[in-house]
Write a protein that holds these residues in place. Structure first.
Motif, PDB file in Angstrom:
ATOM      1  N   ALA A 292      -3.328  13.304  -5.268  1.00  0.00           N
ATOM      2  CA  ALA A 292      -3.748  14.644  -4.833  1.00  0.00           C
ATOM      3  C   ALA A 292      -2.667  15.306  -3.974  1.00  0.00           C
ATOM      4  N   LEU A 293      -2.077  14.530  -3.080  1.00  0.00           N
ATOM      5  CA  LEU A 293      -1.016  15.079  -2.224  1.00  0.00           C
ATOM      6  C   LEU A 293       0.178  15.524  -3.074  1.00  0.00           C
ATOM      7  N   GLY A 294       0.567  14.668  -4.014  1.00  0.00           N
ATOM      8  CA  GLY A 294       1.701  15.003  -4.886  1.00  0.00           C
ATOM      9  C   GLY A 294       1.421  16.240  -5.724  1.00  0.00           C
ATOM     10  N   ALA A 295       0.242  16.285  -6.311  1.00  0.00           N
ATOM     11  CA  ALA A 295      -0.102  17.415  -7.188  1.00  0.00           C
ATOM     12  C   ALA A 295      -0.273  18.707  -6.386  1.00  0.00           C
ATOM     13  N   ALA A 296      -0.927  18.611  -5.225  1.00  0.00           N
ATOM     14  CA  ALA A 296      -1.187  19.818  -4.426  1.00  0.00           C
ATOM     15  C   ALA A 296       0.108  20.458  -3.944  1.00  0.00           C
ATOM     16  N   THR A 297       1.031  19.622  -3.450  1.00  0.00           N
ATOM     17  CA  THR A 297       2.298  20.191  -2.990  1.00  0.00           C
ATOM     18  C   THR A 297       3.097  20.729  -4.177  1.00  0.00           C
ATOM     19  N   ALA A 298       3.021  20.057  -5.315  1.00  0.00           N
ATOM     20  CA  ALA A 298       3.735  20.537  -6.512  1.00  0.00           C
ATOM     21  C   ALA A 298       3.176  21.874  -6.982  1.00  0.00           C
ATOM     22  N   LEU A 299       1.866  22.056  -6.807  1.00  0.00           N
ATOM     23  CA  LEU A 299       1.250  23.332  -7.215  1.00  0.00           C
ATOM     24  C   LEU A 299       1.724  24.486  -6.337  1.00  0.00           C
ATOM     25  N   ILE A 300       2.059  24.189  -5.087  1.00  0.00           N
ATOM     26  CA  ILE A 300       2.635  25.239  -4.221  1.00  0.00           C
ATOM     27  C   ILE A 300       4.006  25.628  -4.782  1.00  0.00           C
ATOM     28  N   GLY A 301       4.736  24.626  -5.241  1.00  0.00           N
ATOM     29  CA  GLY A 301       6.039  24.907  -5.838  1.00  0.00           C
ATOM     30  C   GLY A 301       6.979  23.714  -5.739  1.00  0.00           C
TER      31      GLY A 301
ATOM     32  N   ALA B 139       0.834  -1.207   0.000  1.00  0.00           N
ATOM     33  CA  ALA B 139       0.000   0.000   0.000  1.00  0.00           C
ATOM     34  C   ALA B 139       0.871   1.261   0.000  1.00  0.00           C
ATOM     35  N   GLY B 140       1.925   1.229   0.797  1.00  0.00           N
ATOM     36  CA  GLY B 140       2.812   2.391   0.908  1.00  0.00           C
ATOM     37  C   GLY B 140       3.544   2.679  -0.389  1.00  0.00           C
ATOM     38  N   GLU B 141       4.018   1.624  -1.030  1.00  0.00           N
ATOM     39  CA  GLU B 141       4.725   1.818  -2.298  1.00  0.00           C
ATOM     40  C   GLU B 141       3.754   2.277  -3.381  1.00  0.00           C
ATOM     41  N   TYR B 142       2.533   1.773  -3.288  1.00  0.00           N
ATOM     42  CA  TYR B 142       1.511   2.231  -4.234  1.00  0.00           C
ATOM     43  C   TYR B 142       1.250   3.727  -4.032  1.00  0.00           C
ATOM     44  N   GLY B 143       1.082   4.109  -2.766  1.00  0.00           N
ATOM     45  CA  GLY B 143       0.854   5.518  -2.453  1.00  0.00           C
ATOM     46  C   GLY B 143       2.019   6.394  -2.906  1.00  0.00           C
TER      47      GLY B 143
ATOM     48  N   ALA C 197       4.168   5.798  -5.308  1.00  0.00           N
ATOM     49  CA  ALA C 197       4.161   5.909  -6.775  1.00  0.00           C
ATOM     50  C   ALA C 197       3.125   6.949  -7.220  1.00  0.00           C
ATOM     51  N   ARG C 198       1.980   6.972  -6.534  1.00  0.00           N
ATOM     52  CA  ARG C 198       0.923   7.938  -6.887  1.00  0.00           C
ATOM     53  C   ARG C 198       1.319   9.375  -6.512  1.00  0.00           C
ATOM     54  N   ILE C 199       2.022   9.540  -5.398  1.00  0.00           N
ATOM     55  CA  ILE C 199       2.493  10.880  -5.019  1.00  0.00           C
ATOM     56  C   ILE C 199       3.428  11.425  -6.101  1.00  0.00           C
ATOM     57  N   TYR C 200       4.375  10.590  -6.527  1.00  0.00           N
ATOM     58  CA  TYR C 200       5.320  11.058  -7.546  1.00  0.00           C
ATOM     59  C   TYR C 200       4.613  11.284  -8.887  1.00  0.00           C
ATOM     60  N   ALA C 201       3.584  10.485  -9.171  1.00  0.00           N
ATOM     61  CA  ALA C 201       2.808  10.706 -10.404  1.00  0.00           C
ATOM     62  C   ALA C 201       2.113  12.067 -10.344  1.00  0.00           C
ATOM     63  N   GLY C 202       1.584  12.410  -9.171  1.00  0.00           N
ATOM     64  CA  GLY C 202       0.940  13.717  -8.992  1.00  0.00           C
ATOM     65  C   GLY C 202       1.935  14.850  -9.141  1.00  0.00           C
TER      66      GLY C 202
ATOM     67  N   GLN D  91      -6.878   0.664  -1.331  1.00  0.00           N
ATOM     68  CA  GLN D  91      -6.099   1.044  -2.516  1.00  0.00           C
ATOM     69  C   GLN D  91      -6.753   2.162  -3.346  1.00  0.00           C
ATOM     70  N   PRO D  92      -8.091   2.112  -3.571  1.00  0.00           N
ATOM     71  CA  PRO D  92      -8.702   3.213  -4.346  1.00  0.00           C
ATOM     72  C   PRO D  92      -8.537   4.579  -3.660  1.00  0.00           C
ATOM     73  N   LEU D  93      -8.511   4.550  -2.323  1.00  0.00           N
ATOM     74  CA  LEU D  93      -8.300   5.808  -1.588  1.00  0.00           C
ATOM     75  C   LEU D  93      -6.880   6.313  -1.794  1.00  0.00           C
ATOM     76  N   TRP D  94      -5.908   5.402  -1.696  1.00  0.00           N
ATOM     77  CA  TRP D  94      -4.504   5.828  -1.889  1.00  0.00           C
ATOM     78  C   TRP D  94      -4.243   6.265  -3.322  1.00  0.00           C
ATOM     79  N   HIS D  95      -5.009   5.678  -4.256  1.00  0.00           N
ATOM     80  CA  HIS D  95      -4.895   6.080  -5.668  1.00  0.00           C
ATOM     81  C   HIS D  95      -5.172   7.580  -5.802  1.00  0.00           C
ATOM     82  N   VAL D  96      -6.261   7.996  -5.166  1.00  0.00           N
ATOM     83  CA  VAL D  96      -6.680   9.402  -5.265  1.00  0.00           C
ATOM     84  C   VAL D  96      -5.878  10.289  -4.310  1.00  0.00           C
ATOM     85  N   ALA D  97      -5.757   9.869  -3.059  1.00  0.00           N
ATOM     86  CA  ALA D  97      -5.107  10.705  -2.048  1.00  0.00           C
ATOM     87  C   ALA D  97      -3.622  10.899  -2.347  1.00  0.00           C
TER      88      ALA D  97
END
Ligand SMILES: [Fe+2]
Ligand SMILES: [Fe+2]
Length: 189
Positions: free
Chosen positions: A97-106, A34-38, A40-45, A88-94
């Motif tokens: 979202a975490l990766g993209a939101a922090t990236a949008l800050i800078g 689950a953690g590695e999935y999360g 991977a999704r953070i870096y994708a964001g 897993q579906p929650l970590w897919h989205v969360a």
């Protein structure tokens, strides 16, 4: 962790009412997958926002390592018939979202996110290597190898200016709390 205090068998210090050694190992594989999935999704964001920026190549390199970590744990989930987390579906989205939101800050906030997450994973993997006995030497070696990669990711984040992110302490404190909650949940459900 010294060799002398290494457990001979996983779960040999277990107390009445604790999960069986087999269940303990299933929980470890479940939460790690689950953690590695999360991750991977953070870096994708992050890449969705910063992929073409100057930190794109650095993020892409870390993302590729997370993909490898995930594939190894996907393999272990299948091979050892571990029930994957239902979250897993929650970590897919969360995660995304975490990766993209922090990236949008800078870029520096994205790096602060990496530092926060990797610090929590470092501690999590360190705890697992202490609990895994010689009966699970292969799994322990995998966890130790991936832990070294996560520490490298944290150092990359620091080198890329994570600590200069706006509200660094607040941001990383919140992300660490969220990551610990995600670990707690994914171990159990
Ligand atoms: Fe990882
Ligand atoms: Fe990582």
């Amino acid at each position: 962790m010294s060799e002398t205090s290494r457990r001979r068998r996983t779960g040999d210090d277990r107390l009445p009412g604790d999960p069986s050694p087999e269940e303990q190992i299933h929980r470890m594989i479940r939460v790690d997958q689950a953690g590695e999935y999360g991750a991977a999704r953070i870096y994708a964001g992050q890449l969705a926002v910063l992929g073409h920026g100057k930190s794109g190549p650095v993020i892409r390199q870390m993302a590729a390592q997370e993909q490898h970590h995930l594939e190894v744990f996907d393999g272990l989930v299948a091979e050892r018939r571990v029930r994957p987390t239902v979250l897993q579906p929650l970590w897919h989205v969360a995660g995304f979202a975490l990766g993209a939101a922090t990236a949008l800050i800078g870029e520096k906030a994205a790096m602060a996110c990496t530092v926060a997450v990797e610090e929590v994973i470092d501690a999590h993997y360190a705890e697992q290597t202490e609990r895994l006995g010689d009966d699970e030497a292969d799994l322990r070696a995998i966890v130790e190898e991936f832990r070294a990669d996560e520490i490298e990711h944290r150092d990359t984040g620091l080198r890329e200016g994570a600590e200069e992110a706006p509200a660094y302490e607040l941001l990383t404190g919140a992300i660490k709390a969220g990551s610990r909650l995600a670990i707690w949940l994914s171990t159990r459900i």
